[in-house]
Design a protein around this motif. Structure first.
Motif, short mmCIF file in Angstrom:
data_model
loop_
_atom_site.label_atom_id
_atom_site.label_comp_id
_atom_site.label_asym_id
_atom_site.label_seq_id
_atom_site.Cartn_x
_atom_site.Cartn_y
_atom_site.Cartn_z
N GLY A 199 -3.71 -15.82 4.13
CA GLY A 199 -2.39 -15.79 5.00
C GLY A 199 -1.28 -16.38 3.98
N SER A 200 -1.74 -16.88 2.75
CA SER A 200 -0.74 -17.49 1.67
C SER A 200 -1.32 -16.93 0.08
CB SER A 200 -0.78 -18.92 1.80
OG SER A 200 -2.28 -19.38 1.59
N GLY A 201 -0.47 -16.93 -0.48
CA GLY A 201 -0.54 -16.72 -2.04
C GLY A 201 -0.08 -15.22 -2.35
N GLY A 202 -0.45 -14.92 -3.71
CA GLY A 202 0.08 -13.67 -4.15
C GLY A 202 -0.58 -12.45 -3.52
N LEU A 203 -1.68 -12.25 -2.94
CA LEU A 203 -2.09 -11.16 -2.16
C LEU A 203 -1.26 -10.72 -0.83
CD1 LEU A 203 -6.00 -11.08 -3.15
CD2 LEU A 203 -4.06 -9.84 -4.12
N ILE A 204 -1.03 -11.94 -0.37
CA ILE A 204 -0.36 -11.81 1.03
C ILE A 204 1.25 -11.35 0.81
CG2 ILE A 204 0.37 -14.23 1.61
CD1 ILE A 204 -0.82 -11.30 4.05
N HIS A 205 1.69 -11.91 -0.38
CA HIS A 205 3.05 -11.47 -0.83
C HIS A 205 3.08 -9.81 -1.31
CE1 HIS A 205 3.54 -15.89 -2.45
NE2 HIS A 205 3.39 -15.73 -1.10
N TYR A 206 2.02 -9.45 -1.78
CA TYR A 206 1.86 -8.18 -2.10
C TYR A 206 1.86 -7.25 -0.87
CZ TYR A 206 -0.30 -3.79 -4.31
OH TYR A 206 -0.55 -2.74 -4.75
N LEU A 217 4.20 -4.34 0.30
CA LEU A 217 3.72 -3.07 0.57
C LEU A 217 3.72 -2.51 2.14
CD1 LEU A 217 2.30 -0.45 -0.21
CD2 LEU A 217 0.20 -1.45 -0.27
N CYS A 218 3.62 -3.33 2.99
CA CYS A 218 3.69 -2.92 4.39
C CYS A 218 5.29 -2.64 4.69
CB CYS A 218 3.21 -4.18 5.32
SG CYS A 218 1.47 -4.25 5.33
N THR A 219 6.25 -3.18 4.16
CA THR A 219 7.45 -3.16 4.34
C THR A 219 7.96 -1.83 3.76
OG1 THR A 219 8.07 -5.48 4.11
CG2 THR A 219 10.11 -4.00 3.97
N ALA A 220 7.34 -1.44 2.78
CA ALA A 220 7.89 -0.14 2.04
C ALA A 220 7.21 0.81 2.95
CB ALA A 220 7.38 -0.16 0.75
N LEU A 221 6.02 0.84 3.21
CA LEU A 221 5.41 2.00 3.98
C LEU A 221 5.99 2.13 5.36
CD1 LEU A 221 1.36 1.05 3.41
CD2 LEU A 221 2.75 3.15 2.54
N GLN A 248 -4.35 -7.08 -13.60
CA GLN A 248 -2.81 -6.98 -13.52
C GLN A 248 -2.10 -8.23 -13.19
OE1 GLN A 248 -0.05 -5.48 -14.12
NE2 GLN A 248 -0.60 -3.33 -14.99
N SER A 249 -0.85 -8.28 -13.22
CA SER A 249 -0.41 -9.62 -12.81
C SER A 249 0.83 -9.62 -12.11
CB SER A 249 -0.31 -10.44 -14.24
OG SER A 249 0.55 -11.54 -13.88
N GLY A 250 0.51 -10.03 -10.86
CA GLY A 250 1.93 -10.18 -9.84
C GLY A 250 2.84 -11.10 -10.40
N ALA A 251 2.22 -12.19 -11.19
CA ALA A 251 3.33 -13.04 -11.80
C ALA A 251 4.21 -12.66 -12.87
CB ALA A 251 2.37 -14.07 -12.24
N LEU A 252 3.79 -11.36 -13.36
CA LEU A 252 4.57 -10.84 -14.28
C LEU A 252 5.62 -10.19 -13.84
CD1 LEU A 252 4.84 -9.64 -17.23
CD2 LEU A 252 3.42 -7.81 -16.58
N GLN A 253 5.43 -9.64 -12.59
CA GLN A 253 6.64 -8.90 -11.96
C GLN A 253 7.65 -9.95 -11.35
OE1 GLN A 253 7.29 -5.80 -11.78
NE2 GLN A 253 5.40 -5.08 -12.63
N VAL A 254 7.31 -11.13 -11.19
CA VAL A 254 8.21 -12.31 -10.92
C VAL A 254 9.13 -12.62 -11.86
CG1 VAL A 254 8.47 -14.76 -10.15
CG2 VAL A 254 6.62 -13.33 -9.08
N ALA A 255 8.41 -12.72 -13.31
CA ALA A 255 9.40 -12.78 -14.56
C ALA A 255 10.48 -11.74 -14.54
CB ALA A 255 8.54 -13.06 -15.53
#
Length: 417
Positions: A14-21, A25-29, A324-331
């Motif tokens: 419920g927290s962290g990078g995977l729930i952010h992802y 994704l759910c919003t976009a779908l 891959q890196s979700g943190a890279l996408q933040v930068a």
């Protein structure tokens, strides 16, 4: 009668990078017309954000980020040992909670019987039992393959056995999504019995949603908190702290870079259970960097991420291994240039010399050289950061990700009818 595709996404954390992802994704779908339900843990940290999809946070698991974990560097040897013993004993309790959560999830999915179930990372090989049961009951299962190797865990003599057990997980999925060609090739090498026809490439979506969050602190206030002057240029590492992230290489590189540029290093992120923070602090002291390195080992609040990125002249991802890196996408979304090692799928996300620089892994000299280049040339850093933002808004848009996933589902489901 509602003829929309009904998709359930399962992200237990419920927290962290995977729930952010998962949230993005759910919003976009949902924006593409899909009837989306997200199943996650009870401590869902994004509950106050706008949602165009249903959230069912019924999985009774445990917090991913413990309040006391970031303070362990200050504890004595015996208290650290006791905490290690306590965590070992606690694993048995958590195993029971995880099995209970799976039983609840299985009942829920069979009752709902959606058109598609999309899973995130599978953490344990025994979960294959539940996946196989759902598949036999006629559910269409798919997965985003964020991670499929034992990157941090060390099983010793049992490691090869555990890896073989994981092979029983992936045959249960009708579609497997990867964020890079290199990741797909690596997966094929590890699991050659899985048909390549089940494997599909999608971009890793951006972190545009962070731009809409109000900031609880300004970059100037964060500078003051970290003891930085207004003129200090900042080299930033942002993300979970783990052995595979190459922080030792970053410290060695920064020690070299300090000879040719004037900057401070901020390492911001929560240490995983595999990270030896005492050893990391000792390395800082050995290199004589205590006054030039700031460690912020909290789970960085979402409303502080913008201010943190606002400090950075360059963001560095010195990984020794990874997918891959979700943190890279933040930068990228905050318009910051990056220096990234050539591991996993990372080179496919960075346009070398345009959105940042690529360097070999475990090469402090090459890392230092590129850090110096960007710290000493703010105009170049600005151009690269602007291009990184452009990539985030175009190539890595969530609309692109959602449409690619839906194209796969349309094709596979039409064949199954």
């Amino acid at each position: 009668m509602d003829d929309r595709l009904h998709l359930v996404m399962v992200e237990p954390n419920g927290s962290g990078g995977l729930i952010h992802y998962a949230y993005q994704l759910c919003t976009a779908l949902a924006e593409e017309g899909v009837d989306v339900t997200l199943v996650t843990g009870r401590e869902y940290e994004l509950a106050d954000l706008p949602h165009n999809f249903t959230v069912n946070n019924v999985l009774d698991l445990w917090p991913l980020f413990e309040a006391g974990r970031s303070e362990e560097i200050r504890l004595g040897r015996w208290r650290r040992l006791w905490r290690k013993v306590f965590r070992t004993l606690r694993r048995g309790v958590r195993a029971v909670r995880l099995i209970r959560a799976w039983l609840l999830l299985v009942r829920y999915l069979l009752r709902l019987h959606p058109d598609v179930v999309l899973f995130s990372k599978i953490n344990f090989p025994f979960e294959a039992f539940f996946l196989a049961y759902l598949r036999r009951r006629g559910l269409f299962l798919s997965q985003i393959c964020h991670e499929f190797e034992l990157r941090e865990s060390r099983w010793g003599a049992l490691e090869s056995l555990v890896a073989r057990l994981y092979a029983s997980v992936y045959p249960n999925f009708s579609a497997l999504f990867f964020h890079a060609k290199e990741n797909r090739q690596r997966f094929l090498a590890l699991y050659p019995r899985i048909s390549p026809e089940r494997m599909f490439l999608i971009p890793h979506g951006n972190s545009e949603w962070l731009l809409r969050l109000p900031m609880s602190v300004t970059p100037d206030e964060l500078r003051e908190r970290y003891g930085l002057s207004v003129d200090d240029r900042v080299v930033l590492f942002f993300g979970l702290l783990a052995p595979s992230k190459g922080l030792e290489d970053l410290l060695d590189a920064f020690a070299l870079a300090r000879r040719d540029c004037d900057a401070k290093l901020v390492i911001a992120g929560y240490p995983t259970k595999h990270m030896d923070m005492v050893a990391l602090q000792e390395r800082i002291d050995t290199l004589g960097l205590r006054k030039d390195v700031i460690l912020d080992t909290r789970y960085i609040p979402l409303d502080e991420v913008g201010a943190l990125m606002g400090l950075a002249s360059v963001v560095v991802y010195p990984y020794r291994s990874g997918t891959q890196s979700g943190a890279l996408q933040v930068a990228y979304i905050f318009g910051r240039p990056v220096v990234v090692t050539r591991v996993g799928g990372l080179p496919e996300a960075v346009e070398d010399g345009k959105s940042g620089f690529l360097v070999p892994p475990r090469s402090p000299e090459a890392l230092a050289d590129r850090i110096v280049t960007l710290v000493n040339d703010p105009a170049l850093a600005k151009r690269m950061g602007d291009y990184a933002r452009h990539l985030a808004e175009t190539r890595f848009s969530w609309q692109t990700v959602a449409r690619k996933i839906l194209d796969v589902y349309d094709s596979l489901l039409s064949r199954a009818r």
